[in-house]
Design an enzyme around this catalytic site. Structure first.
Site, short mmCIF file in Angstrom:
data_model
loop_
_atom_site.label_atom_id
_atom_site.label_comp_id
_atom_site.label_asym_id
_atom_site.label_seq_id
_atom_site.Cartn_x
_atom_site.Cartn_y
_atom_site.Cartn_z
N ASP A 76 0.84 -1.21 0.00
CA ASP A 76 0.00 0.00 0.00
C ASP A 76 0.87 1.25 0.00
O ASP A 76 1.67 1.44 0.91
CB ASP A 76 -0.90 0.01 1.25
CG ASP A 76 -1.80 1.22 1.28
OD1 ASP A 76 -2.77 1.25 0.51
OD2 ASP A 76 -1.53 2.17 2.06
N TYR A 81 2.88 9.67 0.03
CA TYR A 81 3.94 9.07 0.84
C TYR A 81 5.34 9.31 0.28
O TYR A 81 6.35 9.00 0.94
CB TYR A 81 3.71 7.55 1.00
CG TYR A 81 2.37 7.15 1.59
CD1 TYR A 81 1.52 8.10 2.18
CD2 TYR A 81 1.95 5.82 1.58
CE1 TYR A 81 0.29 7.72 2.70
CE2 TYR A 81 0.72 5.44 2.11
CZ TYR A 81 -0.11 6.40 2.65
OH TYR A 81 -1.32 6.02 3.16
N LYS A 106 -2.63 6.01 -4.38
CA LYS A 106 -3.78 6.89 -4.13
C LYS A 106 -3.60 8.25 -4.79
O LYS A 106 -2.46 8.74 -4.92
CB LYS A 106 -3.97 7.07 -2.61
CG LYS A 106 -3.94 5.77 -1.83
CD LYS A 106 -4.30 5.92 -0.37
CE LYS A 106 -3.99 4.63 0.39
NZ LYS A 106 -2.63 4.53 0.91
N HIS A 137 -7.81 9.25 -2.15
CA HIS A 137 -7.24 9.21 -0.80
C HIS A 137 -8.20 9.79 0.24
O HIS A 137 -8.26 9.31 1.38
CB HIS A 137 -5.91 9.98 -0.79
CG HIS A 137 -4.96 9.56 0.28
ND1 HIS A 137 -3.60 9.59 0.11
CD2 HIS A 137 -5.16 9.09 1.53
CE1 HIS A 137 -3.00 9.17 1.21
NE2 HIS A 137 -3.93 8.86 2.09
#
Ligand SMILES: NC(=O)c1ccc[n+]([C@@H]2O[C@H](COP(=O)([O-])OP(=O)(O)OC[C@H]3O[C@@H](n4cnc5c(N)ncnc54)[C@H](OP(=O)(O)O)[C@@H]3O)[C@@H](O)[C@H]2O)c1
Ligand SMILES: *[C@@H]1O[C@H](CO)[C@@H](O)[C@H](O)[C@H]1NC(C)=O
Ligand SMILES: *[C@@H]1O[C@H](CO)[C@@H](O)[C@H](O)[C@H]1NC(C)=O
Ligand SMILES: *[C@@H]1O[C@H](CO)[C@@H](O)[C@H](O)[C@H]1NC(C)=O
Length: 338
Positions: A76, A81, A106, A137
């Site tokens: 994931d 990120y 996302k 998201h």
């Protein structure tokens, strides 16, 4: 006789490898004909006092490498990120066929008006031609660079997600941090149903109603922050030395963290525990060789407080804020002073 047993055992092993792509977790069917492993690796590196942690070379690549070696086949990530490049590199270096690995990323929260273009950027960073699952998201949108709220109707964003699936850039599409009113609106107005909802689920936040709603609508729930506040020393929490959990863990010859993850799997959700430590990454997927009894499940269920660990109250003035509003607004960790 021994020969027959051998043949049957080999057959079973091959069958289960065929369905798990060499991974440890069995697969769960999605409503669009695809399937998702029952557990995956979370890769958000989190925050420091200064805001979102900087991602240095290897920070995400190493954990993903260890995870793939340990039998994870679901990773994931998110544009947010800042580690998609490292995840792509670890997947390529593993030598595991791309089609055996389930990659989730996302849509950036601060760019929700051009879904296909944003997914193409993620794919370029991943160095992949498709992702297995693309998620919105958050229904809360921002202007680029998080410069204030952007009021984008998530139904328009969903049209972009459908286009991404139709183009084959995402095999499946879904949402994260949406509530049932919002999902209802997508189900009523969209062309394609979301396959997955990713939300917080853990011992403190049971989400039974939401999970039940998703089951009725054929949506698989992915559980983020599966440990909740357990390892946040500053938060009131059930701790890993809780006697009830320790007793259940000892009975099964497992650790408390494994009991937590097994509990979530038997609840029918897909946990994505994050760790950057090799031994913990291995421990967290070693949960497919035992079952909790319904008595164990009920005992663990009593810890539920319907309390969030990942609060987003600092965004609660956005018209599409999905959660109950709070009187005490948390500091926004994305905007911590430098
Ligand atoms: N969609 C969303 O809005 C959203 C929001 C939050 C999270 N997520 C996703 O969900 C993933 C998981 O959530 P999370 O990172 O918030 O929390 P989490 O997975 O519940 O907990 C992670 C924490 O637990 C520690 N830990 C992991 N395994 C352990 C073990 N076996 N024993 C002891 N400590 C252990 C980790 O430390 P070490 O790393 O030092 O081992 C880390 O501090 C994220 O990484 C991200 O992929 C999505
Ligand atoms: C992208 O992947 C291809 C193989 O599919 C590889 O040859 C190339 O070096 C990769 N590019 C980067 C920047 O890692
Ligand atoms: C756990 O239960 C499932 C069915 O509920 C069964 O198929 C499986 O063999 C059990 N596993 C173990 C290790 O007992
Ligand atoms: C979901 O969020 C919307 C804001 O878009 C809000 O109006 C609604 O009350 C929320 N529904 C639930 C069930 O929390």
């Amino acid at each position: 006789m021994r020969c027959i047993v051998f043949v049957i055992t080999t057959l079973i092993v091959h069958l289960s490898e065929a369905t798990t792509g060499g991974g440890k977790a069995p697969k769960i069917p999605l409503n669009d004909g695809n399937s998702i492993p029952a557990l995956g690796l979370g890769t958000f590196l989190g925050f420091s006092q200064k805001g979102q942690k900087e991602v240095k070379p290897g920070d995400s690549e190493k954990p993903v490498k260890w995870a793939l070696e340990a039998g994870y086949r679901l990773i994931d990530t998110a544009a947010l990120y800042l580690n998609e490049d490292q995840i792509g590199a670890a997947v390529r270096a593993s030598g595991i066929p791309r089609e055996d690995i389930f990659i989730v990323t996302k849509l950036p929260m601060d760019n929700q008006r051009d879904v296909v273009k944003q997914l193409e950027k993620s794919l370029a960073r991943l160095n992949m031609s498709y992702v297995d699952l693309y998620l919105i998201h958050n229904p809360v949108a921002f202007n680029p660079g998080f410069k204030g709220f952007d009021i984008v109707d998530y139904l328009d964003t969903w049209k972009g997600m459908e286009e991404a699936k139709n183009l084959g850039l995402a095999k499946s599409i879904g949402i994260s941090n949406f509530n049932t009113t919002q999902i209802d609106r997508i189900l009523e107005n969209g062309q394609i149903k979301p396959s997955v909802l990713q939300v917080e689920v853990n011992l403190h936040l049971g989400q039974d109603k939401l999970i039940d709603y998703c089951k009725r609508n054929g949506i698989v729930v992915m559980a983020f922050s599966p440990f909740g506040p357990m390892f946040h020393d500053s938060l009131p929490s059930i701790r890993p030395d809780d006697p009830t959990l320790v007793a259940i863990a000892e009975k099964h010859g497992k650790s408390v963290t494994q009991i937590v993850l097994r509990y979530l799997i038997q609840k029918g959700v897909v946990p994505i525990p994050k760790s950057v430590k090799k031994n913990r990454i291995e421990e967290n997927i070693d949960v497919f060789d035992f079952n909790l009894s319904s008595e164990d499940m009920n005992k663990i269920g009593t810890f539920n407080k319907e309390k969030r660990t990942v609060g987003m109250s600092f965004w609660q003035d956005h018209p599409y804020y999905p959660f109950e509003k709070s009187d005490q607004v948390h500091d926004n960790p994305f905007e911590s002073a430098n």
